[in-house]
Design a protein around this motif. Structure first.
Motif, PDB file in Angstrom:
ATOM      1  N   ILE A  27       0.927  -3.685 -10.309  1.00 31.37           N
ATOM      2  CA  ILE A  27       1.846  -4.913 -10.483  1.00 31.37           C
ATOM      3  C   ILE A  27       2.648  -4.697 -11.965  1.00 31.37           C
ATOM      4  O   ILE A  27       2.133  -4.635 -13.067  1.00 31.37           O
ATOM      5  N   LEU A  28       3.917  -4.585 -11.533  1.00 35.74           N
ATOM      6  CA  LEU A  28       4.923  -4.400 -12.680  1.00 35.74           C
ATOM      7  C   LEU A  28       4.919  -5.690 -13.723  1.00 35.74           C
ATOM      8  O   LEU A  28       5.288  -5.534 -14.978  1.00 35.74           O
ATOM      9  N   GLY A  29       4.879  -7.032 -13.082  1.00 31.87           N
ATOM     10  CA  GLY A  29       5.120  -8.101 -13.650  1.00 31.87           C
ATOM     11  C   GLY A  29       5.613  -9.289 -12.707  1.00 31.87           C
ATOM     12  O   GLY A  29       5.374  -9.174 -11.464  1.00 31.87           O
ATOM     13  N   THR A  30       6.268 -10.346 -13.421  1.00 34.50           N
ATOM     14  CA  THR A  30       6.716 -11.365 -12.612  1.00 34.50           C
ATOM     15  C   THR A  30       7.956 -11.719 -13.193  1.00 34.50           C
ATOM     16  O   THR A  30       8.279 -11.453 -14.393  1.00 34.50           O
ATOM     17  N   VAL A  31       8.870 -12.181 -12.246  1.00 30.87           N
ATOM     18  CA  VAL A  31      10.080 -12.901 -12.642  1.00 30.87           C
ATOM     19  C   VAL A  31      10.012 -14.367 -12.494  1.00 30.87           C
ATOM     20  O   VAL A  31       9.511 -14.782 -11.391  1.00 30.87           O
TER      21      VAL A  31
ATOM     22  N   SER B  10       0.796  -1.166   0.051  1.00 29.94           N
ATOM     23  CA  SER B  10      -0.076   0.110  -0.170  1.00 29.94           C
ATOM     24  C   SER B  10       0.989   1.258  -0.130  1.00 29.94           C
ATOM     25  O   SER B  10       0.451   2.383  -0.229  1.00 29.94           O
ATOM     26  N   HIS B  11       2.141   1.105   0.324  1.00 33.39           N
ATOM     27  CA  HIS B  11       3.098   2.149   0.143  1.00 33.39           C
ATOM     28  C   HIS B  11       4.025   2.353  -0.937  1.00 33.39           C
ATOM     29  O   HIS B  11       4.851   3.180  -1.018  1.00 33.39           O
ATOM     30  N   CYS B  12       3.860   1.452  -2.033  1.00 37.02           N
ATOM     31  CA  CYS B  12       4.877   1.253  -2.940  1.00 37.02           C
ATOM     32  C   CYS B  12       4.162   1.675  -4.305  1.00 37.02           C
ATOM     33  O   CYS B  12       2.850   1.686  -4.311  1.00 37.02           O
ATOM     34  N   ASP B  13       5.043   2.108  -5.098  1.00 38.73           N
ATOM     35  CA  ASP B  13       4.552   2.448  -6.472  1.00 38.73           C
ATOM     36  C   ASP B  13       4.604   1.167  -7.436  1.00 38.73           C
ATOM     37  O   ASP B  13       3.850   1.522  -8.307  1.00 38.73           O
ATOM     38  N   GLY B  14       4.979   0.282  -7.045  1.00 36.85           N
ATOM     39  CA  GLY B  14       4.822  -1.146  -8.140  1.00 36.85           C
ATOM     40  C   GLY B  14       5.408  -2.238  -7.431  1.00 36.85           C
ATOM     41  O   GLY B  14       5.978  -2.213  -6.378  1.00 36.85           O
ATOM     42  N   ALA B  15       5.078  -3.473  -7.845  1.00 37.17           N
ATOM     43  CA  ALA B  15       5.436  -4.710  -7.173  1.00 37.17           C
ATOM     44  C   ALA B  15       5.744  -5.525  -8.449  1.00 37.17           C
ATOM     45  O   ALA B  15       5.158  -5.674  -9.440  1.00 37.17           O
ATOM     46  N   VAL B  16       6.694  -6.506  -7.995  1.00 41.64           N
ATOM     47  CA  VAL B  16       7.132  -7.590  -8.885  1.00 41.64           C
ATOM     48  C   VAL B  16       6.797  -8.860  -8.122  1.00 41.64           C
ATOM     49  O   VAL B  16       7.255  -8.954  -6.886  1.00 41.64           O
ATOM     50  N   ILE B  17       6.506  -9.742  -8.767  1.00 39.84           N
ATOM     51  CA  ILE B  17       5.906 -11.279  -8.174  1.00 39.84           C
ATOM     52  C   ILE B  17       7.180 -12.168  -8.811  1.00 39.84           C
ATOM     53  O   ILE B  17       7.258 -12.383  -9.808  1.00 39.84           O
ATOM     54  N   VAL B  18       7.978 -12.725  -7.846  1.00 38.02           N
ATOM     55  CA  VAL B  18       8.743 -13.982  -8.229  1.00 38.02           C
ATOM     56  C   VAL B  18       8.198 -15.120  -8.050  1.00 38.02           C
ATOM     57  O   VAL B  18       7.644 -15.466  -7.098  1.00 38.02           O
ATOM     58  N   VAL B  19       8.318 -16.036  -9.064  1.00 41.99           N
ATOM     59  CA  VAL B  19       7.861 -17.345  -9.160  1.00 41.99           C
ATOM     60  C   VAL B  19       8.620 -18.241  -9.593  1.00 41.99           C
ATOM     61  O   VAL B  19       9.345 -18.146 -10.837  1.00 41.99           O
ATOM     62  N   GLU B  20       8.760 -19.535  -8.980  1.00 35.09           N
ATOM     63  CA  GLU B  20       9.757 -20.240  -9.242  1.00 35.09           C
ATOM     64  C   GLU B  20       9.288 -21.199 -10.213  1.00 35.09           C
ATOM     65  O   GLU B  20       8.118 -21.987  -9.908  1.00 35.09           O
ATOM     66  N   SER B  21       9.781 -21.472 -11.310  1.00 33.89           N
ATOM     67  CA  SER B  21       9.434 -22.037 -12.412  1.00 33.89           C
ATOM     68  C   SER B  21       9.187 -23.812 -12.009  1.00 33.89           C
ATOM     69  O   SER B  21      10.037 -24.226 -11.354  1.00 33.89           O
ATOM     70  N   GLY B  22       8.103 -24.051 -12.407  1.00 35.05           N
ATOM     71  CA  GLY B  22       7.660 -25.579 -12.157  1.00 35.05           C
ATOM     72  C   GLY B  22       7.161 -25.904 -10.887  1.00 35.05           C
ATOM     73  O   GLY B  22       7.105 -27.191 -10.731  1.00 35.05           O
ATOM     74  N   THR B  23       7.069 -25.082  -9.909  1.00 39.48           N
ATOM     75  CA  THR B  23       6.650 -25.361  -8.459  1.00 39.48           C
ATOM     76  C   THR B  23       5.539 -24.745  -7.743  1.00 39.48           C
ATOM     77  O   THR B  23       4.838 -25.231  -7.078  1.00 39.48           O
ATOM     78  N   ILE B  24       5.105 -23.713  -8.270  1.00 35.98           N
ATOM     79  CA  ILE B  24       4.205 -22.772  -7.961  1.00 35.98           C
ATOM     80  C   ILE B  24       2.790 -22.806  -8.609  1.00 35.98           C
ATOM     81  O   ILE B  24       2.828 -22.694  -9.875  1.00 35.98           O
ATOM     82  N   SER B  25       1.638 -23.023  -7.917  1.00 36.65           N
ATOM     83  CA  SER B  25       0.542 -23.368  -9.027  1.00 36.65           C
ATOM     84  C   SER B  25      -0.115 -21.910  -9.447  1.00 36.65           C
ATOM     85  O   SER B  25       0.172 -20.784  -8.805  1.00 36.65           O
TER      86      SER B  25
END
Length: 235
Positions: free
Chosen positions: A200-204, A167-182
């Motif tokens: 939401i800026l995107g995912t890694v 709520s205090h940020c300008d943007g967020a990036v979600i890190v997703v581990e390949s092949g393990t997270i639903s």
């Protein structure tokens, strides 16, 4: 400000990893000049979020950007152990609980243009601390002194801390581990971020096997997010 922190294990990784981080850095720069406070989160622990967060902060510093890296994971920080930081430095939990002023938890580091605020001692109720006006005040003051403030937040699959920080940020990036997270779990994190009002800026997509990312990522995540690939190339 306190003494300079000496960080071990902070050397550059292999060529492909470094190029992926540079691409992530460039993509974030193209998100706009108003983007200063950026949080990184994940669904679960051990998806590589903290490593990517530190690598990005260091990468911005290497091109002359003044960066503040905030360890917002008061529950289970990994940065002190990972970078073998000595001397029991002060941290965020002590500032938010009124034990230390801001200048006593803010450290220079031996990494170019990078300052840090560590998590500090474990707190039994991190969410309550993060909701205090001191956290918002800290970010507002820091906006005037840094080009980027990058916050490493706890995984959002099970705790609310990241949503409070968002709520205090300008943007967020979600890190997703390949092949393990639903898909369902990433959607839960996405929904929490949207409710906070944070962009939401995107995912890694991290730890991608060669030749694996195109089909998997497009099928499960490509329709929902902007895309960055980590550890396997980026777009």
């Amino acid at each position: 400000m306190e003494q300079t922190l000496k960080l071990k294990n902070s050397e550059k990784k292999d060529y492909h990893y470094e190029e992926a981080i540079k691409t992530l850095r460039t993509n974030i720069q193209f998100c706009g000049s108003s983007l200063k406070v950026i949080m990184f989160t994940s669904s679960l622990p051990d998806e590589g979020k903290s490593e990517i967060t530190f690598a990005l902060a260091s990468s911005f510093g290497s091109i002359g950007k003044k960066v503040l890296l905030v360890d917002g994971d008061i529950r289970k920080s990994v940065l002190v152990k990972r970078y073998e930081i000595k001397g029991n430095p002060n941290g965020l939990s002590q500032y938010l609980s009124g034990q230390k002023p801001l200048d006593k938890v803010l450290y220079h580091t031996d990494t170019e243009n990078l300052d840090m605020i560590l998590a500090g001692p474990y707190s039994p109720d991190p969410a309550e601390l993060l909701e205090d006006t001191l956290f918002k005040d800290m970010l507002e003051k820091s906006r005037n002194n840094y080009d980027y403030i990058i916050i490493d937040t706890p995984p959002m699959g099970s705790v609310i801390d990241g949503a409070i920080i968002a709520s205090h940020c300008d943007g967020a990036v979600i890190v997703v581990e390949s092949g393990t997270i639903s898909y369902r779990l990433v959607q839960k994190v996405k929904s929490q971020l949207e409710k906070s009002g944070c962009r939401i800026l995107g995912t890694v997509l991290n730890r991608v096997k060669a030749g694996y990312e195109k089909g998997y990522y497009k099928k499960y995540y490509g329709k929902t997010y902007g895309k960055y690939y980590g550890g396997g190339g980026m777009v």
